[in-house]
Design a protein around this motif. Structure first.
Motif, PDB file in Angstrom:
ATOM      1  N   THR A 289       0.857  -1.188   0.000  1.00  0.00           N
ATOM      2  CA  THR A 289       0.000   0.000   0.000  1.00  0.00           C
ATOM      3  C   THR A 289       0.891   1.236   0.000  1.00  0.00           C
ATOM      4  OG1 THR A 289      -1.429   1.391   1.392  1.00  0.00           O
ATOM      5  CG2 THR A 289      -0.240  -0.373   2.512  1.00  0.00           C
ATOM      6  N   ASP A 290       0.425   2.292  -0.660  1.00  0.00           N
ATOM      7  CA  ASP A 290       1.237   3.515  -0.632  1.00  0.00           C
ATOM      8  C   ASP A 290       1.041   4.270   0.685  1.00  0.00           C
ATOM      9  OD1 ASP A 290      -1.269   4.443  -1.147  1.00  0.00           O
ATOM     10  OD2 ASP A 290      -0.823   5.229  -3.148  1.00  0.00           O
ATOM     11  N   ARG A 291       0.172   3.756   1.556  1.00  0.00           N
ATOM     12  CA  ARG A 291       0.026   4.345   2.902  1.00  0.00           C
ATOM     13  C   ARG A 291       0.699   3.447   3.945  1.00  0.00           C
ATOM     14  NH1 ARG A 291      -6.061   5.350   3.794  1.00  0.00           N
ATOM     15  NH2 ARG A 291      -5.314   6.590   5.549  1.00  0.00           N
ATOM     16  N   ARG A 292       1.743   2.752   3.523  1.00  0.00           N
ATOM     17  CA  ARG A 292       2.388   1.739   4.355  1.00  0.00           C
ATOM     18  C   ARG A 292       2.847   2.266   5.726  1.00  0.00           C
ATOM     19  NH1 ARG A 292       7.489  -0.531   3.418  1.00  0.00           N
ATOM     20  NH2 ARG A 292       8.291   1.600   3.564  1.00  0.00           N
ATOM     21  N   ASP A 293       3.535   3.401   5.728  1.00  0.00           N
ATOM     22  CA  ASP A 293       4.099   3.871   7.003  1.00  0.00           C
ATOM     23  C   ASP A 293       3.001   4.254   7.998  1.00  0.00           C
ATOM     24  OD1 ASP A 293       6.572   3.325   6.035  1.00  0.00           O
ATOM     25  OD2 ASP A 293       7.011   5.384   5.425  1.00  0.00           O
ATOM     26  N   GLU A 294       1.932   4.873   7.471  1.00  0.00           N
ATOM     27  CA  GLU A 294       0.774   5.219   8.317  1.00  0.00           C
ATOM     28  C   GLU A 294       0.127   3.952   8.876  1.00  0.00           C
ATOM     29  OE1 GLU A 294      -2.538   7.875   6.672  1.00  0.00           O
ATOM     30  OE2 GLU A 294      -1.101   7.676   5.030  1.00  0.00           O
ATOM     31  N   LEU A 295      -0.048   2.963   8.008  1.00  0.00           N
ATOM     32  CA  LEU A 295      -0.678   1.707   8.449  1.00  0.00           C
ATOM     33  C   LEU A 295       0.179   1.035   9.519  1.00  0.00           C
ATOM     34  CD1 LEU A 295      -2.734  -0.621   8.297  1.00  0.00           C
ATOM     35  CD2 LEU A 295      -1.486  -1.504   6.302  1.00  0.00           C
ATOM     36  N   LYS A 296       1.482   1.033   9.294  1.00  0.00           N
ATOM     37  CA  LYS A 296       2.371   0.386  10.261  1.00  0.00           C
ATOM     38  C   LYS A 296       2.268   1.081  11.620  1.00  0.00           C
ATOM     39  CE  LYS A 296       6.864  -1.573  11.070  1.00  0.00           C
ATOM     40  NZ  LYS A 296       6.497  -1.691  12.467  1.00  0.00           N
ATOM     41  N   ALA A 297       2.262   2.403  11.615  1.00  0.00           N
ATOM     42  CA  ALA A 297       2.157   3.144  12.878  1.00  0.00           C
ATOM     43  C   ALA A 297       0.831   2.822  13.574  1.00  0.00           C
ATOM     44  CB  ALA A 297       2.277   4.645  12.593  1.00  0.00           C
ATOM     45  N   PHE A 298      -0.231   2.701  12.788  1.00  0.00           N
ATOM     46  CA  PHE A 298      -1.562   2.379  13.330  1.00  0.00           C
ATOM     47  C   PHE A 298      -1.549   1.000  13.991  1.00  0.00           C
ATOM     48  CE2 PHE A 298      -6.001   0.906  12.650  1.00  0.00           C
ATOM     49  CZ  PHE A 298      -6.683   1.940  13.283  1.00  0.00           C
ATOM     50  N   LEU A 299      -0.945   0.036  13.317  1.00  0.00           N
ATOM     51  CA  LEU A 299      -0.874  -1.330  13.876  1.00  0.00           C
ATOM     52  C   LEU A 299       0.030  -1.347  15.114  1.00  0.00           C
ATOM     53  CD1 LEU A 299      -0.607  -3.426  10.570  1.00  0.00           C
ATOM     54  CD2 LEU A 299      -2.625  -3.103  12.002  1.00  0.00           C
ATOM     55  N   ASP A 300       1.126  -0.616  15.061  1.00  0.00           N
ATOM     56  CA  ASP A 300       2.040  -0.535  16.219  1.00  0.00           C
ATOM     57  C   ASP A 300       1.287  -0.047  17.460  1.00  0.00           C
ATOM     58  OD1 ASP A 300       4.173  -1.343  14.699  1.00  0.00           O
ATOM     59  OD2 ASP A 300       5.126   0.634  14.548  1.00  0.00           O
ATOM     60  N   GLU A 301       0.490   0.993  17.255  1.00  0.00           N
ATOM     61  CA  GLU A 301      -0.288   1.565  18.375  1.00  0.00           C
ATOM     62  C   GLU A 301      -1.190   0.527  19.020  1.00  0.00           C
ATOM     63  OE1 GLU A 301      -2.906   4.927  17.391  1.00  0.00           O
ATOM     64  OE2 GLU A 301      -1.085   5.884  16.588  1.00  0.00           O
ATOM     65  N   LYS A 302      -1.690  -0.376  18.194  1.00  0.00           N
ATOM     66  CA  LYS A 302      -2.610  -1.401  18.710  1.00  0.00           C
ATOM     67  C   LYS A 302      -1.884  -2.658  19.193  1.00  0.00           C
ATOM     68  CE  LYS A 302      -6.685  -0.222  15.955  1.00  0.00           C
ATOM     69  NZ  LYS A 302      -7.704  -0.138  17.006  1.00  0.00           N
ATOM     70  N   GLY A 328      17.043   5.208  -8.793  1.00  0.00           N
ATOM     71  CA  GLY A 328      16.478   5.295 -10.128  1.00  0.00           C
ATOM     72  C   GLY A 328      16.944   4.165 -11.036  1.00  0.00           C
ATOM     73  N   ASP A 329      17.936   3.403 -10.599  1.00  0.00           N
ATOM     74  CA  ASP A 329      18.459   2.315 -11.443  1.00  0.00           C
ATOM     75  C   ASP A 329      17.535   1.100 -11.467  1.00  0.00           C
ATOM     76  OD1 ASP A 329      20.660   3.733 -12.147  1.00  0.00           O
ATOM     77  OD2 ASP A 329      22.032   2.780 -10.713  1.00  0.00           O
ATOM     78  N   LEU A 330      16.882   0.815 -10.342  1.00  0.00           N
ATOM     79  CA  LEU A 330      16.052  -0.400 -10.247  1.00  0.00           C
ATOM     80  C   LEU A 330      14.717  -0.004  -9.622  1.00  0.00           C
ATOM     81  CD1 LEU A 330      19.015  -2.536  -8.954  1.00  0.00           C
ATOM     82  CD2 LEU A 330      17.966  -2.821 -11.183  1.00  0.00           C
ATOM     83  N   LEU A 331      13.844   0.488 -10.509  1.00  0.00           N
ATOM     84  CA  LEU A 331      12.658   1.208 -10.032  1.00  0.00           C
ATOM     85  C   LEU A 331      11.658   0.331  -9.285  1.00  0.00           C
ATOM     86  CD1 LEU A 331      12.124   3.616 -13.060  1.00  0.00           C
ATOM     87  CD2 LEU A 331      12.846   4.209 -10.736  1.00  0.00           C
ATOM     88  N   GLU A 332      11.513  -0.916  -9.730  1.00  0.00           N
ATOM     89  CA  GLU A 332      10.510  -1.763  -9.057  1.00  0.00           C
ATOM     90  C   GLU A 332      10.931  -2.080  -7.627  1.00  0.00           C
ATOM     91  OE1 GLU A 332       7.650  -2.147 -10.010  1.00  0.00           O
ATOM     92  OE2 GLU A 332       7.714  -1.794 -12.165  1.00  0.00           O
ATOM     93  N   ALA A 333      12.191  -2.367  -7.430  1.00  0.00           N
ATOM     94  CA  ALA A 333      12.668  -2.644  -6.066  1.00  0.00           C
ATOM     95  C   ALA A 333      12.568  -1.377  -5.212  1.00  0.00           C
ATOM     96  CB  ALA A 333      14.103  -3.149  -6.095  1.00  0.00           C
ATOM     97  N   GLU A 334      12.877  -0.245  -5.824  1.00  0.00           N
ATOM     98  CA  GLU A 334      12.842   1.013  -5.073  1.00  0.00           C
ATOM     99  C   GLU A 334      11.403   1.381  -4.678  1.00  0.00           C
ATOM    100  OE1 GLU A 334      15.189   3.954  -7.286  1.00  0.00           O
ATOM    101  OE2 GLU A 334      16.702   2.396  -7.605  1.00  0.00           O
ATOM    102  N   LYS A 335      10.445   0.985  -5.521  1.00  0.00           N
ATOM    103  CA  LYS A 335       9.030   1.219  -5.191  1.00  0.00           C
ATOM    104  C   LYS A 335       8.583   0.233  -4.103  1.00  0.00           C
ATOM    105  CE  LYS A 335       4.743   2.160  -7.702  1.00  0.00           C
ATOM    106  NZ  LYS A 335       3.769   1.104  -7.545  1.00  0.00           N
ATOM    107  N   ALA A 336       8.998  -1.015  -4.242  1.00  0.00           N
ATOM    108  CA  ALA A 336       8.567  -2.045  -3.287  1.00  0.00           C
ATOM    109  C   ALA A 336       8.980  -1.692  -1.856  1.00  0.00           C
ATOM    110  CB  ALA A 336       9.138  -3.408  -3.692  1.00  0.00           C
ATOM    111  N   VAL A 337      10.200  -1.192  -1.687  1.00  0.00           N
ATOM    112  CA  VAL A 337      10.662  -0.907  -0.318  1.00  0.00           C
ATOM    113  C   VAL A 337       9.795   0.157   0.373  1.00  0.00           C
ATOM    114  CG1 VAL A 337      13.065  -1.560  -0.747  1.00  0.00           C
ATOM    115  CG2 VAL A 337      12.394   0.834  -1.001  1.00  0.00           C
ATOM    116  N   LYS A 338       9.085   0.937  -0.429  1.00  0.00           N
ATOM    117  CA  LYS A 338       8.230   1.982   0.166  1.00  0.00           C
ATOM    118  C   LYS A 338       6.820   1.460   0.455  1.00  0.00           C
ATOM    119  CE  LYS A 338      10.542   5.865  -2.128  1.00  0.00           C
ATOM    120  NZ  LYS A 338      11.051   5.526  -3.466  1.00  0.00           N
ATOM    121  N   GLU A 339       6.469   0.299  -0.091  1.00  0.00           N
ATOM    122  CA  GLU A 339       5.059  -0.134  -0.021  1.00  0.00           C
ATOM    123  C   GLU A 339       4.818  -1.438   0.737  1.00  0.00           C
ATOM    124  OE1 GLU A 339       3.720   1.806  -4.311  1.00  0.00           O
ATOM    125  OE2 GLU A 339       3.688  -0.365  -4.077  1.00  0.00           O
TER     126      GLU A 339
END
Ligand SMILES: Cc1ncc(COP(=O)(O)O)c(C=O)c1O
Length: 370
Positions: A289-302, A328-339
């Protein structure tokens, strides 16, 4: 109640007597390094992978390192691998003075994308090291075809995939050599570090048995420079007690994965896709999800465990700067680490804890923050 990443105490309750009996056997024998229990485990893991040899070593990281050592990989050689894995997939290559060449991932499975292999033109590629990430095999038919056409060895990083298969062929059966980890959190985990290499190749198996023991086939007579990386008898004892349960534990993980899919299907997240022909063993259940960090914080709280495997792609790790890759060299991996975000999955999760995870993820998307 919290939801932990694993419940190894509950797992232990089911195998306590067997573990204690085998551990007692080790203490009775006072033989702590390799020995008959380690040999038994080697035989059983090799059988699981439908190959001839298992070579027990001290960790999954050493299993990778020794595999590349056995193939004679070193300075001047290059090894192709994925940027989206645990660190030691790549450190095994660079430690030997070889160059790591990264190939981007398939965005659906997060495994190395074989369609991109044809972009690799370097003549010094000696091996390809795909990873079966999260417990699902990489596209080994295409990877092996590409490698065979060029007479390149394949080393499977099967650390996360023990018991997984693809089109009926088990993890560990596809590479010239394949590496497993018995790190305690793995689907088959020891009571400490441990690992194994499996292979059908008699000569490589013999070489590996020597390399894991300082390069000596006969004690104090060294034909080559190896390392000290042997499997402890105590680890073998624990792993032998767990191995008969592996299939049912993996099956339970698969059932939980199906239940998650069903319960989360209407949410704006990407659920893990099991490629056709793949028997995924859900070492991790990873959503995107592109809201990964928010979701993780929400789950952490619980008090609900979740984790990011992995937050930095390997080509952008500081220590691999010398390999010359940039953002920018390996875009799919760079996107995955954020999601990516792993949710709790383990055989003892149970309905109540499962319900807590599902309710919390649903609440995040449907009520509180959307
Ligand atoms: C993909 C992958 N490769 C290699 C390893 C290294 O295994 P170990 O921790 O046993 O050294 C691990 C596990 O941590 C892993 O997940």
């Amino acid at each position: 109640m919290k939801v932990p990443p694993l419940d190894l105490k509950a797992q232990f309750e089911g195998i306590r007597e067997d573990v204690q009996q085998r551990v007692e056997e080790v203490f009775q024998s006072q033989g702590f390094i390799l020995g008959p229990l380690a040999q038994e485990l080697e035989t059983q893991i090799a059988a699981l992978c439908e190959v001839k040899h298992g070579i027990g070593v001290a960790s999954g990281s050493d299993a990778l390192l020794l595999s590349l050592m056995a193939l004679g990989i070193g300075e001047g050689d290059a090894v192709i691998t994925t940027p989206f894995s645990f660190f030691s997939t790549v450190s095994a290559i660079t430690r030997l003075g070889a160059e790591a060449i990264f190939v981007d991932i398939d965005p659906v499975t997060c495994n190395l994308n074989p369609d991109l292999l044809n972009n690799i033109t370097q003549p010094n590629v000696r091996a390809i090291l795909p990873v079966h990430l999260y417990g699902q095999l990489a596209n080994m038919e295409d990877i092996n075809r590409w490698a065979w056409e060029r007479d390149i060895d394949v080393v499977e990083d099967a650390a996360q995939a023990i018991g997984a298969s693809r089109n009926g062929r088990p993890a560990g059966n596809w590479g010239t050599l394949s590496a497993f980890s018995f790190y305690p959190t793995k689907n088959l985990g020891g009571a400490g570090d441990g690992g194994m290499i499996v292979t059908d190749d008699d000569d490589l198996a013999e070489k590996l048995r020597s390399l894991r023991d300082h390069g000596a086939r006969q004690r104090y007579y060294h034909d080559e420079v190896g390392i000290n990386s042997r499997l402890d008898a105590l680890q073998a004892a624990v792993l032998l007690s767990k191995l008969p349960h592996l299939e049912s534990w993996n099956q339970k993980r698969r059932e939980i994965a199906d239940q998650y899919r069903e319960a989360l299907q209407d949410l704006p997240i990407e659920l893990p896709v099991e490629e056709e022909g793949n028997h995924h063993i859900y070492h991790q259940f990873v959503i995107r999800t592109d809201r990964r960090d928010e979701l993780k914080a929400f789950l952490d709280e619980k008090g609900i465990f979740s984790a990011i495997f992995y937050p930095v792609p390997l080509h952008l790790q500081n220590c691999f700067e010398f390999l010359g890759y940039h953002e920018g060299d390996l875009l799919e991996a760079e996107k995955a680490v954020k999601e990516v975000l792993a949710l709790p999955i383990f055989p003892e999760l149970g309905e109540e804890r499962f319900g807590m995870v599902v309710d919390a993820v649903r609440e995040f998307f449907l009520e509180s923050r959307s």
